[in-house]
Write an enzyme that holds these catalytic residues in place. Structure first.
Site, mmCIF file in Angstrom:
data_model
loop_
_atom_site.group_PDB
_atom_site.id
_atom_site.type_symbol
_atom_site.label_atom_id
_atom_site.label_comp_id
_atom_site.label_asym_id
_atom_site.label_seq_id
_atom_site.Cartn_x
_atom_site.Cartn_y
_atom_site.Cartn_z
ATOM 1 N N HIS A 7 -19.264 11.275 1.145
ATOM 2 C CA HIS A 7 -19.827 10.018 1.645
ATOM 3 C C HIS A 7 -21.355 10.134 1.599
ATOM 4 C CE1 HIS A 7 -19.895 6.277 3.901
ATOM 5 N NE2 HIS A 7 -20.835 6.814 4.655
ATOM 6 N N ARG B 136 0.838 -1.198 0.000
ATOM 7 C CA ARG B 136 0.000 0.000 0.000
ATOM 8 C C ARG B 136 0.881 1.259 0.000
ATOM 9 N NH1 ARG B 136 -5.463 0.073 0.982
ATOM 10 N NH2 ARG B 136 -5.597 -2.062 1.682
ATOM 11 N N ASP C 50 -14.176 7.940 7.187
ATOM 12 C CA ASP C 50 -15.434 8.709 7.197
ATOM 13 C C ASP C 50 -15.627 9.510 8.486
ATOM 14 O OD1 ASP C 50 -16.010 7.578 4.702
ATOM 15 O OD2 ASP C 50 -17.048 5.882 5.598
ATOM 16 N N ASN D 255 -13.390 14.341 0.900
ATOM 17 C CA ASN D 255 -14.071 13.121 0.463
ATOM 18 C C ASN D 255 -15.573 13.357 0.529
ATOM 19 O OD1 ASN D 255 -14.346 10.316 -0.253
ATOM 20 N ND2 ASN D 255 -14.938 9.910 1.866
HETATM 21 C C1 GRF Z 1 -20.759 8.152 -4.305
HETATM 22 O O1 GRF Z 1 -21.997 7.756 -3.790
HETATM 23 C C2 GRF Z 1 -19.875 8.671 -3.205
HETATM 24 O O2 GRF Z 1 -20.587 9.331 -2.192
HETATM 25 C C3 GRF Z 1 -19.250 7.415 -2.666
HETATM 26 O O3 GRF Z 1 -19.035 6.599 -3.793
HETATM 27 C C4 GRF Z 1 -19.955 6.960 -4.810
HETATM 28 C C5 GRF Z 1 -19.130 7.317 -6.024
HETATM 29 O O4 GRF Z 1 -19.917 7.543 -7.155
HETATM 30 N N1 GRF Z 1 -18.048 7.720 -1.935
HETATM 31 P P1 GRF Z 1 -19.298 8.233 -8.438
HETATM 32 O O5 GRF Z 1 -18.112 7.380 -8.865
HETATM 33 O O6 GRF Z 1 -18.866 9.614 -8.052
HETATM 34 O O7 GRF Z 1 -20.379 8.215 -9.460
#
Ligand code: GRF
Length: 220
Positions: free
Chosen positions: A115, A71, A151, A113
């Protein structure tokens, strides 16, 4: 944005379809948006979002995590790529790799990020199923700074989305995704412009609209 202010250079990390990345790219097309997208990076060379970004003339890089023995090695390459592109802010948008504390700390306060829940509820995977199982009437999405714990970082912006009785994980995900596409560009705008700032464990500023508005579900 004042004409004197340089736009923040943003790198977006994706793993899949990249619809949030597309929303950020579209927002950044406006000349007064305070950020520009300078690179889109995917850990999956076949990510649909990467092909779309390339078709828009954006710089794209595939860094296939499977070709690295650790990683840390993968993250070193990611770090090098971000720095080489002059990236100042990183936006994770459906980037499906856990990050080591070392990498997160290097970008702490500069990495966002999104979520699909109202954090701190429903962290981790299967968020929409978790949301339905809990029976909440209001779901939503959150843009936050990334910290080593998943998160969990300081919250920049949130949107509330009602849950319908007959929702499935897919119908709820679609409703939340539409809100994500508005929220992420808004949150990046707040951070890139300096309207909102990291202040200890909280983000302050940028809360000047909709302060009196509440979403009721069920409607009342
Ligand atoms: C989204 O629902 C985001 O909140 C989550 O993963 C999904 C990604 O969707 N972290 P996309 O690739 O942006 O369409």
């Amino acid at each position: 944005m004042s004409p004197m202010m340089a736009r923040k250079r943003v790198g977006i990390l994706i793993s899949g379809r990249g619809s949030n990345m597309m929303a950020l790219v579209e927002a950044a097309r406006a000349s007064d948006y305070p950020a520009e997208i300078v690179t889109v990076i995917s850990n999956r060379p076949d990510a649909a979002g990467l092909a779309w970004a390339a078709s828009q003339g954006l710089a794209t890089v595939a860094i296939d995590h499977k070709t690295f023995s650790s990683r840390e090695d993968f993250e070193s390459e990611l770090d090098r790529t971000l720095i080489a592109a002059g990236v100042e802010l990183v936006c994770c948008a459906g980037f499906m790799r856990l990050m080591t504390p070392g990498f997160v700390e290097r970008w702490q306060g500069r990495m966002l990020n999104i979520h699909p829940s109202l954090l701190p509820s429903f962290k981790g995977l299967d968020t929409h199923a978790q949301t339905l199982a809990a029976g909440v009437k209001i779901a939503g999405c959150t843009v936050h700074f990334v910290v080593p714990e998943m998160d969990s970082g300081p919250i920049i912006a949130q949107a509330a989305v009602p849950v319908a009785d007959d929702d499935t994980a897919d119908t709820l995900a679609a409703r939340i995704l539409a809100a994500e596409h508005k929220l992420y560009p808004h949150a990046l705008h707040l951070i890139a412009s300096g309207a909102a700032r990291l202040d200890g464990h909280r983000v302050s500023g940028g809360n000047s609209v909709n302060q009196a508005a509440a979403l009721f579900s069920p409607r009342c």
